[in-house]
Structures are given as structure tokens and as C-alpha cells.
Design a protein around this motif. Sequence first.
Motif, PDB file in Angstrom:
ATOM      1  N   ARG A 124       0.587  -1.383  -0.248  1.00 21.81           N
ATOM      2  CA  ARG A 124       0.185   0.107  -0.045  1.00 21.81           C
ATOM      3  C   ARG A 124       0.987   1.368  -0.632  1.00 21.81           C
ATOM      4  O   ARG A 124       1.817   1.432   0.499  1.00 21.81           O
ATOM      5  CB  ARG A 124      -0.531  -0.119   1.263  1.00 21.81           C
ATOM      6  CG  ARG A 124      -1.903   0.902   1.281  1.00 21.81           C
ATOM      7  CD  ARG A 124      -2.863   0.780   2.219  1.00 21.81           C
ATOM      8  NE  ARG A 124      -3.581   1.437   2.730  1.00 21.81           N
ATOM      9  CZ  ARG A 124      -4.780   2.472   3.742  1.00 21.81           C
ATOM     10  NH1 ARG A 124      -4.977   0.790   4.576  1.00 21.81           N
ATOM     11  NH2 ARG A 124      -5.070   3.018   3.255  1.00 21.81           N
ATOM     12  N   HIS A 125       0.094   2.333  -0.651  1.00 17.45           N
ATOM     13  CA  HIS A 125       1.609   3.648  -1.226  1.00 17.45           C
ATOM     14  C   HIS A 125       0.182   4.307  -0.106  1.00 17.45           C
ATOM     15  O   HIS A 125      -0.003   5.466  -0.681  1.00 17.45           O
ATOM     16  CB  HIS A 125       1.965   3.837  -2.523  1.00 17.45           C
ATOM     17  CG  HIS A 125       2.548   3.124  -2.743  1.00 17.45           C
ATOM     18  ND1 HIS A 125       4.037   2.932  -2.500  1.00 17.45           N
ATOM     19  CD2 HIS A 125       2.278   2.241  -3.847  1.00 17.45           C
ATOM     20  CE1 HIS A 125       4.275   1.827  -3.523  1.00 17.45           C
ATOM     21  NE2 HIS A 125       3.803   1.237  -3.927  1.00 17.45           N
ATOM     22  N   ASP A 126       0.563   5.196   1.127  1.00 17.83           N
ATOM     23  CA  ASP A 126      -0.109   5.313   1.967  1.00 17.83           C
ATOM     24  C   ASP A 126       0.440   5.798   2.764  1.00 17.83           C
ATOM     25  O   ASP A 126       1.466   5.127   3.453  1.00 17.83           O
ATOM     26  CB  ASP A 126      -1.761   4.843   2.115  1.00 17.83           C
ATOM     27  CG  ASP A 126      -2.432   4.771   1.787  1.00 17.83           C
ATOM     28  OD1 ASP A 126      -2.572   6.625   0.729  1.00 17.83           O
ATOM     29  OD2 ASP A 126      -3.589   4.512   1.100  1.00 17.83           O
ATOM     30  N   PRO A 127       0.627   7.007   3.684  1.00 18.13           N
ATOM     31  CA  PRO A 127       1.443   7.058   5.028  1.00 18.13           C
ATOM     32  C   PRO A 127       1.026   6.150   5.878  1.00 18.13           C
ATOM     33  O   PRO A 127      -0.201   5.723   6.259  1.00 18.13           O
ATOM     34  CB  PRO A 127       0.735   8.666   5.208  1.00 18.13           C
ATOM     35  CG  PRO A 127      -0.073   8.784   4.444  1.00 18.13           C
ATOM     36  CD  PRO A 127       0.162   8.294   3.454  1.00 18.13           C
ATOM     37  N   VAL A 128       2.096   5.496   6.404  1.00 15.60           N
ATOM     38  CA  VAL A 128       2.283   4.808   8.301  1.00 15.60           C
ATOM     39  C   VAL A 128       0.542   4.881   9.247  1.00 15.60           C
ATOM     40  O   VAL A 128       0.099   5.136   9.970  1.00 15.60           O
ATOM     41  CB  VAL A 128       3.283   4.951   8.881  1.00 15.60           C
ATOM     42  CG1 VAL A 128       3.066   3.996   9.826  1.00 15.60           C
ATOM     43  CG2 VAL A 128       4.016   4.453   7.856  1.00 15.60           C
ATOM     44  N   SER A 129       0.895   6.290   9.334  1.00 12.05           N
ATOM     45  CA  SER A 129      -0.226   7.078  10.278  1.00 12.05           C
ATOM     46  C   SER A 129      -1.783   6.242   9.573  1.00 12.05           C
ATOM     47  O   SER A 129      -3.015   6.450  10.307  1.00 12.05           O
ATOM     48  CB  SER A 129      -0.164   8.745  10.394  1.00 12.05           C
ATOM     49  OG  SER A 129      -1.034   9.069   8.919  1.00 12.05           O
ATOM     50  N   LYS A 130      -1.806   5.915   8.243  1.00 12.37           N
ATOM     51  CA  LYS A 130      -3.440   5.376   7.817  1.00 12.37           C
ATOM     52  C   LYS A 130      -3.157   4.203   7.792  1.00 12.37           C
ATOM     53  O   LYS A 130      -4.440   2.997   7.750  1.00 12.37           O
ATOM     54  CB  LYS A 130      -3.127   5.911   6.315  1.00 12.37           C
ATOM     55  CG  LYS A 130      -3.738   7.456   6.162  1.00 12.37           C
ATOM     56  CD  LYS A 130      -4.403   7.266   4.928  1.00 12.37           C
ATOM     57  CE  LYS A 130      -5.917   6.781   4.839  1.00 12.37           C
ATOM     58  NZ  LYS A 130      -6.292   7.077   3.310  1.00 12.37           N
ATOM     59  N   THR A 131      -1.374   3.373   7.510  1.00 13.43           N
ATOM     60  CA  THR A 131      -1.816   2.132   6.836  1.00 13.43           C
ATOM     61  C   THR A 131      -1.212   0.994   8.238  1.00 13.43           C
ATOM     62  O   THR A 131      -2.575  -0.390   8.643  1.00 13.43           O
ATOM     63  CB  THR A 131      -0.536   1.663   6.643  1.00 13.43           C
ATOM     64  OG1 THR A 131       0.370   2.019   7.207  1.00 13.43           O
ATOM     65  CG2 THR A 131      -0.591   2.372   4.983  1.00 13.43           C
ATOM     66  N   LEU A 132      -0.976   1.926   9.581  1.00 18.58           N
ATOM     67  CA  LEU A 132      -1.261   1.269  10.692  1.00 18.58           C
ATOM     68  C   LEU A 132      -2.741   0.485  11.616  1.00 18.58           C
ATOM     69  O   LEU A 132      -2.946  -0.103  11.622  1.00 18.58           O
ATOM     70  CB  LEU A 132      -0.290   1.765  11.730  1.00 18.58           C
ATOM     71  CG  LEU A 132       0.098   0.608  13.505  1.00 18.58           C
ATOM     72  CD1 LEU A 132       0.562  -0.568  12.524  1.00 18.58           C
ATOM     73  CD2 LEU A 132       1.212   1.741  14.359  1.00 18.58           C
ATOM     74  N   PRO A 133      -3.423   1.766  11.633  1.00 22.99           N
ATOM     75  CA  PRO A 133      -4.685   1.683  12.440  1.00 22.99           C
ATOM     76  C   PRO A 133      -5.482   0.435  11.569  1.00 22.99           C
ATOM     77  O   PRO A 133      -5.932   0.002  12.201  1.00 22.99           O
ATOM     78  CB  PRO A 133      -5.091   3.265  11.673  1.00 22.99           C
ATOM     79  CG  PRO A 133      -3.603   4.006  11.156  1.00 22.99           C
ATOM     80  CD  PRO A 133      -2.606   3.321  11.237  1.00 22.99           C
ATOM     81  N   SER A 134      -5.441   0.929   9.739  1.00 24.21           N
ATOM     82  CA  SER A 134      -5.855  -0.274   9.102  1.00 24.21           C
ATOM     83  C   SER A 134      -5.574  -1.803   9.279  1.00 24.21           C
ATOM     84  O   SER A 134      -6.435  -2.402   9.755  1.00 24.21           O
ATOM     85  CB  SER A 134      -5.708   0.164   7.281  1.00 24.21           C
ATOM     86  OG  SER A 134      -6.341  -0.562   6.209  1.00 24.21           O
ATOM     87  N   LYS A 135      -4.314  -1.798   9.274  1.00 28.02           N
ATOM     88  CA  LYS A 135      -3.539  -3.218   9.793  1.00 28.02           C
ATOM     89  C   LYS A 135      -4.788  -3.908  11.282  1.00 28.02           C
ATOM     90  O   LYS A 135      -4.978  -4.457  10.657  1.00 28.02           O
ATOM     91  CB  LYS A 135      -2.448  -3.207  10.288  1.00 28.02           C
ATOM     92  CG  LYS A 135      -1.506  -3.250   8.855  1.00 28.02           C
ATOM     93  CD  LYS A 135      -0.306  -4.095   8.905  1.00 28.02           C
ATOM     94  CE  LYS A 135       0.509  -4.100   7.861  1.00 28.02           C
ATOM     95  NZ  LYS A 135       1.332  -3.716   7.153  1.00 28.02           N
ATOM     96  N   LEU A 136      -4.815  -2.906  12.500  1.00 27.09           N
ATOM     97  CA  LEU A 136      -5.166  -3.039  12.968  1.00 27.09           C
ATOM     98  C   LEU A 136      -7.204  -3.142  12.765  1.00 27.09           C
ATOM     99  O   LEU A 136      -7.342  -4.585  13.118  1.00 27.09           O
ATOM    100  CB  LEU A 136      -4.998  -1.890  14.614  1.00 27.09           C
ATOM    101  CG  LEU A 136      -3.828  -2.041  15.329  1.00 27.09           C
ATOM    102  CD1 LEU A 136      -3.772  -0.447  15.651  1.00 27.09           C
ATOM    103  CD2 LEU A 136      -3.649  -2.800  15.375  1.00 27.09           C
TER     104      LEU A 136
END
Length: 313
Positions: A124-136
Motif C-alpha cells: 500500500r502506498h499511503d502514510p504509516v499514520s493510515k496503514t497502521l490503524p488500518s492493519k489493526l
Amino acid sequence: MSDKLDLSIVVPVFNEGENVGELYNQLNVVLSRLGKTSEIIFVDDGSMDDTFKKLKAIKDSKIKIVRFQRNYGKAAALSCGFKKSRGNFVITLDGDLQDDPKEIPRFLEKLEEYDMVSGWKSKRHDPVSKTLPSKLFNALTRYITGVKIHDFNCGFKGYRNYVVKNVRLYGEFHRYIPALAHWKGYTVGEIEVEHHPRIHGKSKYGVERLLKGFLDLITVTFLNLYKKRPLHIFGGIGFLLIFSAIIINLHLVSLWLMGIKIGDRPLLMLSILITVLGAQFISLGLIGELITNSRNNDDYIIKYDSYELENDR
Ligand code: UDP
Ligand code: MG
């Protein structure tokens, strides 16, 4: 209006003026290669920029535009696109060029096996501030709904027509379509898709919206489990509470009968009262949610509709 097509592409767009032209070009290349009858439905979700103007400027009878009176959210936009769609297969993708139309044939291939296919942005090409909550979010949603896919929130998805006509979206429920479809008895598959970084425009989804959508997970869970008999759970909790209150009262009464004073225990009573009240409020909230969900959710106002124009002709 009700003529059947092979394929409907549904694109929800909110302030994507810089992207829609290029997206159309890319879609057009893929669709002409496929050689299927198709339509591209752009649902303009109350854009404040020139999205609508840019869409109107595209001269192609495949393009259908539905414009909302104001911004109602992605779920409403998808819901409207689903309702309008005439294709045997329906593909949804984001209008910001992050999803690559080249993947469409792969979705169609996979749809030979499944009723719906969800995209998985594995890189995914999005900032970590988006990818981390998204993983959870995905891990918890997987656990709670029992649907074993990696990426619930991916806007790139494919459906057989009957799925989109039978799944009802509400609030921010677009995140839970795979779960809603699974619960209806449809099979859900997954394919990895390429994901590009967003070049023009801003993302409309930050952590706040993910958190908001997260509360919907509670509603979705209850909707699935207790839709038909809400009283079986709310009534059950109610009975338990009343039963414990009776036990406590019996205890107090027996103390009183033994001549022990109970007058100095008002806190006990207060705590019981608060517990019961709290439980009541939770139940009421949930019941409210369930009732709202059974309401017709298509209460958006349409400002412009290519399909209506077709009928007028
Ligand atoms: N979108 C929409 N209504 C909204 C917010 C977003 O139709 O209220 C559209 C947006 O234009 C895009 C898609 O939904 O086509 C995904 O939004 P975005 O790219 O902002 O989300 P992200 O990819 O950052 O999760
Ligand atoms: Mg995006």
C-alpha cells in the motif's frame, strides 16, 4: 433504462477534479480491450471543485453521472451506484488514480469462482499514520466477522450483480461489504492489487473516520447476530440484571429479618441503580441502531442524473 450490460464500473468521487479525466482515459483503454458492453457510473458525492464540470466534458455515452446535492459519504455514493448499475458484473474503484483499471480483467476472472472479490492492497502506498490503524482495523474485523480477507477497506472490488442489489449499505458500512455479503450467503474471494500513491488531491479518510467506522463494527456484529430476535439478547441481559437485583434484595431483607440494620448501605442501592440504568442505555442505543438500520437508507437527494435524462428523451 433496464437494458442489461456485461459490466458496470462504479466510481464514487468527492473533489477529484484533477483525477477524473485521466481515470476515464485509463478505464476507456481497458474497457475497449475487454470488448464487453459496459457503463461507467460516476457518483459525484457533492464535490465542491470542478469534478462535475470535468465529468460533463467527457463525451462518451458509456459515462453516466449521478450528482448528489451534498456530500453524503462513500457508502451512500456506492449504494446509489449499485442501485443504478445494469451490468451482470459490477466493479467499484476509487476515483483518485490509486486503483489501477488494468486490474479489472483479473477481477472478472476471479468472479467466475466467487460472488464477490475484494482487492487487497498488499503493497500500500499511503502514510504509516493510515496503514497502521488500518492493519489493526482489518485484524479485528477479520476476527469479529469471521471473513478471512486481508483488506476490508479497499475500494477496488468486484461483484456479481445480485450481490450489489441485495447488500444494503448504511452509515460508513462500505467497509463491511465483504462481511455483509458473506452473511447473506455469498462467497467472497480476494486478489492482490497494485496500489499507486495519491498524486492529485487530498485523502478524505484520516484516522478519525476510521475510528468512527470502527463503532459501526459493533452495530454490524449485532445486526448479524441479533437482527431477527433483538429481545433474545436485550431481554436476556435485562433478566440477568433483575435476577441479581432480587438476590441482593433477598440478602438485604434477610439481614433486616435477623435484626441487622441495613439503613447505612445506600451506596449499594445506588450502584445497583447505576448499573441497571447503564445497561438500559446501552440496550436502547443498540435497539436504536437496529431500527435505523432497517430504514431505507437511500435518503440522499440527487441533483443531476444521466439516467433520468435518458428517460426524458
Ligand atoms: N469519496 C467519496 N465521498 C467521501 C469521501 C471519499 O465519494 O465523502 C471517494 C473519493 O473521492 C475516492 C474514494 O472515495 O474516490 C476513496 O477516498 P480517499 O482516496 O480519500 O480514501 P483513501 O484512499 O485515502 O482511504
Ligand atoms: Mg485514495
